[in-house]
Write an enzyme that holds these catalytic residues in place. Sequence first.
Site, PDB file in Angstrom:
ATOM      1  N   ARG A   1     -10.491   6.193  10.085  1.00 29.08           N
ATOM      2  CA  ARG A   1      -9.084   5.984  10.120  1.00 29.08           C
ATOM      3  C   ARG A   1      -8.539   6.842  11.184  1.00 29.08           C
ATOM      4  O   ARG A   1      -8.022   6.468  12.476  1.00 29.08           O
ATOM      5  CB  ARG A   1      -8.302   6.206   8.700  1.00 29.08           C
ATOM      6  CG  ARG A   1      -8.831   5.013   7.900  1.00 29.08           C
ATOM      7  CD  ARG A   1      -8.309   3.598   8.411  1.00 29.08           C
ATOM      8  NE  ARG A   1      -8.577   2.478   7.379  1.00 29.08           N
ATOM      9  CZ  ARG A   1      -7.948   2.084   6.129  1.00 29.08           C
ATOM     10  NH1 ARG A   1      -6.661   2.728   5.920  1.00 29.08           N
ATOM     11  NH2 ARG A   1      -8.259   1.322   5.355  1.00 29.08           N
TER      12      ARG A   1
ATOM     13  N   CYS B   1      -4.846   9.411  -3.671  1.00 31.19           N
ATOM     14  CA  CYS B   1      -4.028   8.528  -2.608  1.00 31.19           C
ATOM     15  C   CYS B   1      -2.804   8.202  -3.290  1.00 31.19           C
ATOM     16  O   CYS B   1      -1.714   8.205  -2.357  1.00 31.19           O
ATOM     17  CB  CYS B   1      -4.998   7.205  -2.823  1.00 31.19           C
ATOM     18  SG  CYS B   1      -6.457   7.170  -1.991  1.00 31.19           S
TER      19      CYS B   1
ATOM     20  N   HIS C   1     -11.663   7.403   4.076  1.00 31.75           N
ATOM     21  CA  HIS C   1     -10.753   8.400   4.033  1.00 31.75           C
ATOM     22  C   HIS C   1     -11.338   9.677   3.647  1.00 31.75           C
ATOM     23  O   HIS C   1     -11.962   9.633   2.662  1.00 31.75           O
ATOM     24  CB  HIS C   1      -9.456   8.337   3.207  1.00 31.75           C
ATOM     25  CG  HIS C   1      -8.469   7.468   3.898  1.00 31.75           C
ATOM     26  ND1 HIS C   1      -7.648   6.496   3.208  1.00 31.75           N
ATOM     27  CD2 HIS C   1      -7.569   7.533   5.201  1.00 31.75           C
ATOM     28  CE1 HIS C   1      -6.749   5.937   4.046  1.00 31.75           C
ATOM     29  NE2 HIS C   1      -6.813   6.386   5.163  1.00 31.75           N
TER      30      HIS C   1
ATOM     31  N   ARG D   1       0.060  -1.594   7.779  1.00 30.07           N
ATOM     32  CA  ARG D   1       0.580  -0.384   6.948  1.00 30.07           C
ATOM     33  C   ARG D   1       1.672   0.459   7.792  1.00 30.07           C
ATOM     34  O   ARG D   1       2.299   1.226   7.261  1.00 30.07           O
ATOM     35  CB  ARG D   1      -0.555   0.708   6.439  1.00 30.07           C
ATOM     36  CG  ARG D   1      -1.299  -0.049   5.475  1.00 30.07           C
ATOM     37  CD  ARG D   1      -1.910   1.201   4.713  1.00 30.07           C
ATOM     38  NE  ARG D   1      -0.960   2.271   4.039  1.00 30.07           N
ATOM     39  CZ  ARG D   1      -1.414   3.194   3.216  1.00 30.07           C
ATOM     40  NH1 ARG D   1      -2.519   3.507   3.335  1.00 30.07           N
ATOM     41  NH2 ARG D   1      -0.511   3.929   2.426  1.00 30.07           N
TER      42      ARG D   1
ATOM     43  N   ASP E   1       0.719  -1.104   0.090  1.00 33.22           N
ATOM     44  CA  ASP E   1       0.070  -0.138  -0.038  1.00 33.22           C
ATOM     45  C   ASP E   1       1.012   1.244   0.057  1.00 33.22           C
ATOM     46  O   ASP E   1       0.369   2.455   0.004  1.00 33.22           O
ATOM     47  CB  ASP E   1      -0.602  -0.100   1.355  1.00 33.22           C
ATOM     48  CG  ASP E   1      -2.195  -0.687   1.055  1.00 33.22           C
ATOM     49  OD1 ASP E   1      -2.673  -1.167  -0.134  1.00 33.22           O
ATOM     50  OD2 ASP E   1      -2.824  -1.119   2.079  1.00 33.22           O
TER      51      ASP E   1
HETATM   52  N1  ARG Z   1      -5.208   0.093   0.784  1.00 35.89           N
HETATM   53  C1  ARG Z   1      -5.004   1.323   1.456  1.00 35.89           C
HETATM   54  C2  ARG Z   1      -5.752   1.553   2.826  1.00 35.89           C
HETATM   55  O1  ARG Z   1      -6.854   0.749   3.016  1.00 35.89           O
HETATM   56  C3  ARG Z   1      -5.688   2.362   0.481  1.00 35.89           C
HETATM   57  C4  ARG Z   1      -5.336   3.879   0.900  1.00 35.89           C
HETATM   58  C5  ARG Z   1      -5.931   4.867   0.316  1.00 35.89           C
HETATM   59  N2  ARG Z   1      -5.382   6.020   0.269  1.00 35.89           N
HETATM   60  C6  ARG Z   1      -5.979   7.198   0.470  1.00 35.89           C
HETATM   61  N3  ARG Z   1      -5.381   8.550   0.568  1.00 35.89           N
HETATM   62  N4  ARG Z   1      -7.505   7.262   0.491  1.00 35.89           N
HETATM   63  O2  ARG Z   1      -5.178   1.995   3.692  1.00 35.89           O
END
Ligand code: ARG
Length: 289
Positions: A149, A279, A178, A104, A79
């Site tokens: 998040r 992203c 996000h 991550r 990611d």
């Molecule tokens: N797979 C990543 C996650 O779930 C995707 C992140 C996408 N990033 C963003 N800035 N929206 O964290």
Amino acid sequence: MSQTAQAPIEAPERTQHLRRYLMCRPEHFTVSYSINPWMEPANPTDTALAVRQWQKLYDTYIELGHTIELIDPQPGLPDMVYTANGGFLIDGVAYPPKFRYEERQGEESWFTQWFRDHGYEVRGPESMNEGEGDFLLAGDVVLAGRGFRSSDDSHRELARIFDREVISLTLVDPRFYHLDTALSVLDPVVAPGETPTIAYLPGAFDDDSRRILEERFPHAIRVSDADGSVFGLNSASDGKHVFISPRATGFEQQLRERGYTPVLIDLSELLLGGGGIKCCTLELRGAER
Ligand code: ARG
């Protein structure tokens, strides 16, 4: 001759502001775990295609005069291509991420080191936050996403570090986990005190947040569910060119009506990881080295 409210509003001339972005080539991109509803490890991914699509975004930024910095992709961190989550930066100060999911967390030290190596003063983080994924600079204020998040504590930490007003917005739809999947700032640079144009997907926010957005951004573009669902809002803008998914056809039209120039970039492969154009694009503000 009478002036009526129906008189067509002429779209303003838009000005490009050259940007400096941090990107990460998706050499190790795959979907091996699921931390958002888009990620389906059982579905195959095509890393070569992801790289080709990403390269197109990179080349387009360069052709339009932007400066792109690169951070080395790391094996085992699929990611990392989504650099927007790598931090939040203003005036040479970098606030690194503290990821919610273990998958991550290995990215944190790489981004932090990159900021140090490139002349940024690193401050924090103490609180869980996912960088520009949830924090968007809108003129003088920072719009901050919560609900999936980044934590409420991180909103306070950010306000303290950057001494700015932080407007917390609550996300309610897991597909738009996000802030940058549901809201886009179209004017990266405005005169002090001026309000930038933003675009957002109303259904991604709770009632209170929608009210705040209506009050603070009365001229915002509200996009349709159809355009939001193809990650149309996960876009980057230099004030004139707005880089969007080719599938967001309604949003494309709305942008033209406002005088922007949509630039269509297909990142379908990276959408398998739940990410799009924004992203893959981290705005670097300050510390020019
Ligand atoms: N797979 C990543 C996650 O779930 C995707 C992140 C996408 N990033 C963003 N800035 N929206 O964290």
